[in-house]
Design a protein around this motif. Structure first.
Motif, PDB file in Angstrom:
ATOM      1  N   LYS A   1      -6.906 -27.828   7.109  1.00  0.00           N
ATOM      2  CA  LYS A   1      -6.235 -26.670   6.469  1.00  0.00           C
ATOM      3  C   LYS A   1      -6.489 -27.094   4.990  1.00  0.00           C
ATOM      4  CE  LYS A   1      -2.731 -25.812  10.211  1.00  0.00           C
ATOM      5  NZ  LYS A   1      -1.366 -25.626  10.404  1.00  0.00           N
ATOM      6  N   GLU A   2      -6.237 -25.744   4.266  1.00  0.00           N
ATOM      7  CA  GLU A   2      -6.090 -26.024   2.756  1.00  0.00           C
ATOM      8  C   GLU A   2      -5.474 -26.757   2.319  1.00  0.00           C
ATOM      9  OE1 GLU A   2      -7.192 -23.059  -1.095  1.00  0.00           O
ATOM     10  OE2 GLU A   2      -6.889 -22.028   1.030  1.00  0.00           O
TER      11      GLU A   2
ATOM     12  N   LYS B   1      -5.934 -29.872  -0.170  1.00  0.00           N
ATOM     13  CA  LYS B   1      -5.453 -30.274  -1.587  1.00  0.00           C
ATOM     14  C   LYS B   1      -4.414 -31.579  -1.687  1.00  0.00           C
ATOM     15  CE  LYS B   1      -5.109 -25.346  -2.933  1.00  0.00           C
ATOM     16  NZ  LYS B   1      -4.237 -24.115  -3.452  1.00  0.00           N
TER      17      LYS B   1
ATOM     18  N   GLU C   1     -14.426 -29.923   1.254  1.00  0.00           N
ATOM     19  CA  GLU C   1     -14.237 -28.388   1.022  1.00  0.00           C
ATOM     20  C   GLU C   1     -15.051 -27.766   2.141  1.00  0.00           C
ATOM     21  OE1 GLU C   1     -15.714 -25.477  -2.459  1.00  0.00           O
ATOM     22  OE2 GLU C   1     -15.800 -27.677  -2.691  1.00  0.00           O
TER      23      GLU C   1
ATOM     24  N   VAL D   1     -12.798 -27.414   5.308  1.00  0.00           N
ATOM     25  CA  VAL D   1     -11.799 -26.328   4.996  1.00  0.00           C
ATOM     26  C   VAL D   1     -12.440 -25.053   5.446  1.00  0.00           C
ATOM     27  CG1 VAL D   1     -10.526 -24.897   3.384  1.00  0.00           C
ATOM     28  CG2 VAL D   1     -10.345 -27.625   3.542  1.00  0.00           C
ATOM     29  N   LYS D   2     -13.746 -24.678   5.000  1.00  0.00           N
ATOM     30  CA  LYS D   2     -14.418 -23.615   5.165  1.00  0.00           C
ATOM     31  C   LYS D   2     -14.808 -23.506   6.842  1.00  0.00           C
ATOM     32  CE  LYS D   2     -16.606 -23.116   0.584  1.00  0.00           C
ATOM     33  NZ  LYS D   2     -17.789 -23.238  -0.152  1.00  0.00           N
TER      34      LYS D   2
END
Length: 834
Positions: free
Chosen positions: A213-214, A218, A204, A207-208
């Motif tokens: 990439k998000e 996932k 996580e 990603v930030k």
């Protein structure tokens, strides 16, 4: 009224005042020529009871021995028990061992005599061999080869599982890694990003930061969730394999060791075939196999010893032999001189744990005398059983149920009770208690189960009949005591004098005391005086010296009282005549020494209703027997003089200058004489004293302590200087009890003192008044009883006159009360009516 003089009464002869033992009856010159007697004499009744109680080994046939101190009770018990040792039941050894299932309930093992120690040594050897052999076996090349094979087999399985799991997760872009969870590390799935394993918790953040990439994140998280369950299963499979490896190692160790244990166990089992013992050995084997790690240790780790200084990991395999009868050849006879709870029933000792606390286990169980005497006899005095709490109650419980439960001693202040409950022990101990008749009577009356558990009473007599045979036997007993004490030999005159003293101590010239402890003291002291005078043998003079020295040691109270009489601080008349006053005789002292003292008894008489007031009773200073005696003499007066007229007098009887308790009825004859004198006005001879109880028919009855009473009055008279006619009047039944001191006999022979025996109060009246007593006949004149009757008639007449005067006065008052009041002057009918 002139009184008729009575005929003089003949005093007792010298030969009636003391029995002399003729030394010529002994056909020897000293005790070294006498054969010492075995045992004691004069206790045939007690001997039969003891033999019966000792021989019957059934429930409740315990023995209670009664009798005065010094009559040979303990000696006879020991002699009898020694002779009956061959009839003892089979003795056993007793041991407590650890209960591996429930350590708070130690197991009791019993063995034939001498086998308990063997079993303890065998079990100790078993553990020592296992401590030595088990590490050797488990470090051997053969064992290590088998262990390595197991390890390699399961290592291959683990490796295969790991490769298969890695292949699966690598295809999905994951690898296995280690993550920190608190203070521990854990295996987890890590996604491989740009060729590096990244913890799932950082996805996580990447990603930030734009590093991922998000959508890609996932996808990784979805795959993580999918394969995390596979990871958990993988870890479980790996742990299962490790547990199987551990189990295989344990089984291997057990298989390698069990052969040794079985061989050692079977070797012990061959010697001890008892089923309970075999079960215990099996439990030891199982515990060893369950605790092989303990046996693999070369030594206890220092950190453990530092925390537990007294730690012994092998203590649970010890055997606590609480009773070892291996050296006992005869029936056990235990003389318990201090029967406390712990000494009698055993205890569970507490030991320090090294940290300020106390611990206890099966090895701390200790036996008491009740168990040490199991199968035999336990002898003890009864009085100490009531000095410590719970001892008597617990003893009754053991004897009633024949079970002994070793437990903590009650009342251990500051220490918490132990939770140990050792298995109870079957008890077949025969208890022999030594006490007295008073204690036996109390226990019989107030303890419901006492007679059920003490069925045999052995009563030791304090005296034996005197005969030629018993005198010879007595001399042999004295010879035995002299040899046992290592004393000089006594010549035959010394023995004769000792036997005279034995008669005196018994209180009768026809008896001999069986309280040999008193005579033993005299033997020792006479030997001392003989040694001081340089004699090779003890003579009669040495015995007399010892006897009179013993009296002197205990006679301070007697001397103080005699001194008070001599100085008139205690007022007493020993000559002349006085009305309503007489010399009675009382006995004071202890078990060691008793002495007689004369007591002034007085009566006072006045008009009344025939009641005799006992001042001692009114003051709360009299016992029940004394009160009974006063009521009896009142009954005599009523029967003798109250059949034809009511007795209209009241009288007070008192022991003058008596400030302590008074009991016994031996002064009732003296009191009756004082009362007869007080009513009739005839004075009594103060040169005489009297002792004797009386019944309602006027018969004088025997009393105790007659020698002490006579000697007490004699010494007062001698101290003051003899006066004419001095002496003592005694009941005729007490003549056979006379064993007076030699100085009394000398004075009687000189005519300075006399002893007169009487059987009826009338004889005593004539001796004390010098006049005829008379009878109940109204026509009789010139006698004491006639004068007494005349005085009673006078009281009656005065009483009747007084009664008539009271009635006349009352009648006059009644007439005066009924006479109407006179009318007032000038009063008319109308005013009167108003």
């Amino acid at each position: 009224m002139e009184l008729i003089k009575a005929e003089p009464y003949e005093p007792l002869k010298i030969r009636q005042l003391r029995w002399k033992c003729d030394s010529s009856v002994f056909k020897v010159e000293s005790t070294d020529e006498l054969d010492p007697i075995e045992g004691i004499i004069g206790q045939e009744r007690a001997l039969k009871a003891l033999k019966l109680g000792v021989s019957i080994r059934k429930p409740g046939y315990n023995i209670f021995i009664t009798g005065l101190a010094g009559t040979g009770k303990t000696t006879m018990v020991q002699d009898i028990l020694e002779t009956l040792s061959t009839t003892c039941p089979t003795l056993r050894d007793y041991a407590y061992v650890n209960n591996f299932i429930d350590p708070d309930r130690p197991i009791l093992l019993t063995f034939p005599k001498g086998k308990g120690r063997e079993f303890r040594d065998a079990m100790k050897n078993l553990i020592e061999v296992l401590r030595d052999r088990i590490p050797t076996v488990l470090e051997s090349e053969g064992f290590n080869t088998k262990r390595k094979a197991i390890f390699e087999h399961y290592s291959g399985i683990e490796k295969k599982l790991q490769v298969e799991f890695n292949d699966v997760i690598e295809k999905e872009g994951f690898t296995l890694g280690t993550v920190q969870v608190g203070e521990n590390q854990s295996t987890d799935l890590m996604p491989v990003v740009n060729g590096k394993a990244v913890p799932i918790t950082k996805i996580e953040a990447m990603v930030k930061m734009g590093a991922m990439k998000e959508k890609e994140a996932k996808t990784i998280l979805t795959k993580y969730e999918t394969h995390h369950a596979d990871l958990i299963q993988f870890v479980r499979n790996m742990m299962k394999i490790q547990e199987e490896v551990k189990q295989k190692f344990t089984e291997l160790e057990r298989d390698e060791v069990v052969t040794i244990i079985t061989a050692l166990k079977n070797n012990i089992a061959e010697k001890f075939a008892d089923e309970k013992i075999l079960r215990y050995i099996d439990s030891v084997t199982a515990s060893v196999l369950d605790n092989l790690a303990l046996f693999k240790m070369k030594q206890i780790p220092p950190e453990v010893l530092e925390q537990f200084p007294k730690f012994d990991p092998f203590r649970e395999f010890d055997v606590n032999v609480i009773l070892d009868n291996s050296t006992v050849e005869e029936c056990p006879v235990i003389i318990e001189i201090n029967p406390t709870f712990t000494n009698l029933f055993g205890t569970i000792e507490r030991v320090s744990d090294g940290r300020g606390g106390y611990i206890a286990d099966f090895m701390n169980i200790k036996a008491g005398s009740l168990l040490r005497a199991n199968g035999g006899f336990l002898v003890m005095r009864v009085s100490p059983l009531f000095e410590a709490g719970m001892v008597w109650k617990n003893l009754k419980r053991v004897l009633s149920h024949h079970k002994l439960n070793v437990q903590d001693s009650p009342g251990m202040i500051g220490i918490a009770p132990s939770f140990l409950q050792p298995e109870s022990i079957d008890i077949d101990t025969k208890v022999i208690l030594i006490g007295n008749n008073y204690t036996y009577s109390l226990l019989s009356s107030y303890e419901d189960d006492f007679k059920k558990i003490f069925k045999i009473k052995a009563d030791f007599d304090y005296e034996i009949d005197k005969s030629r045979h018993s005198i010879m036997e007595y001399a042999r007993v004295l010879a035995k005591l002299i040899r046992e004490e290592g004393l000089k030999n006594f010549d035959k005159k010394a023995i004769a004098y000792l036997i005279e003293l034995a008669a005196k101590f018994s209180g009768s010239r026809n008896k001999l005391t069986t309280r040999f402890s008193i005579l033993t003291d005299l033997l020792r002291e006479a030997d001392f005086y003989a040694t001081q005078s340089g004699k090779k043998r003890v003579s009669a003079e040495n015995v007399k010296e010892a006897y009179y020295a013993s009296i002197e040691r205990h006679s301070l109270s007697e001397e103080k009282i005699r001194e008070a009489v001599e100085n008139d601080k205690i007022m007493l008349s020993t000559q002349g005549y006085k009305t309503g006053q007489i010399n009675g005789l009382a006995v004071y002292g202890t078990e060691h020494y008793s002495f007689g003292i004369p007591v002034k008894i007085t009566s006072s008489v006045a008009l009344g209703t025939g009641n005799v007031l006992n001042v001692e009773r009114e003051a709360g200073l009299s016992g029940k027997t004394y009160d009974k005696g006063v009521l009896i003499l009142t009954g005599y007066l009523k029967e003798t003089f109250g059949k034809e007229m009511p007795l209209m007098f009241t009288a007070n009887l008192v022991f003058e200058q008596s400030y302590g308790m008074v009991d016994g009825d031996s002064a009732s004859a003296a009191e009756l004489l004082a009362l007869i004198s007080g009513i009739s006005g005839v004075p009594l001879n103060q040169a005489l004293a009297i002792t004797g109880s009386i019944n309602q028919k006027g018969e004088i009855q025997p009393i105790g302590g007659v020698n002490e009473k006579i000697e007490g009055f004699y010494r007062i008279c001698k101290k003051r200087g003899f006066a004419e006619g001095q002496g003592v009047v005694i009941p005729v039944q007490n003549v056979d009890d006379l064993m007076l001191h030699e100085d009394v006999l000398v004075s009687v022979k000189k005519g300075e003192f006399r002893i007169i025996a009487v059987s009826d109060i009338k004889e005593a009246v004539e001796i004390f008044t010098g006049h005829r007593a008379g009878s109940e006949k109204k026509t009789e004149k010139g006698t004491v009883y006639a004068k007494l009757r005349a005085k009673l008639e006078e009281f009656l007449e005065v009483s009747r006159s007084a009664k008539k005067g009271v009635e006349k006065t009352a009648k006059a008052k009644k007439v005066k009360k009924k006479k109407p009041a006179p009318k007032p002057e000038n009063a008319n009918d109308e005013n009167t009516k108003d």
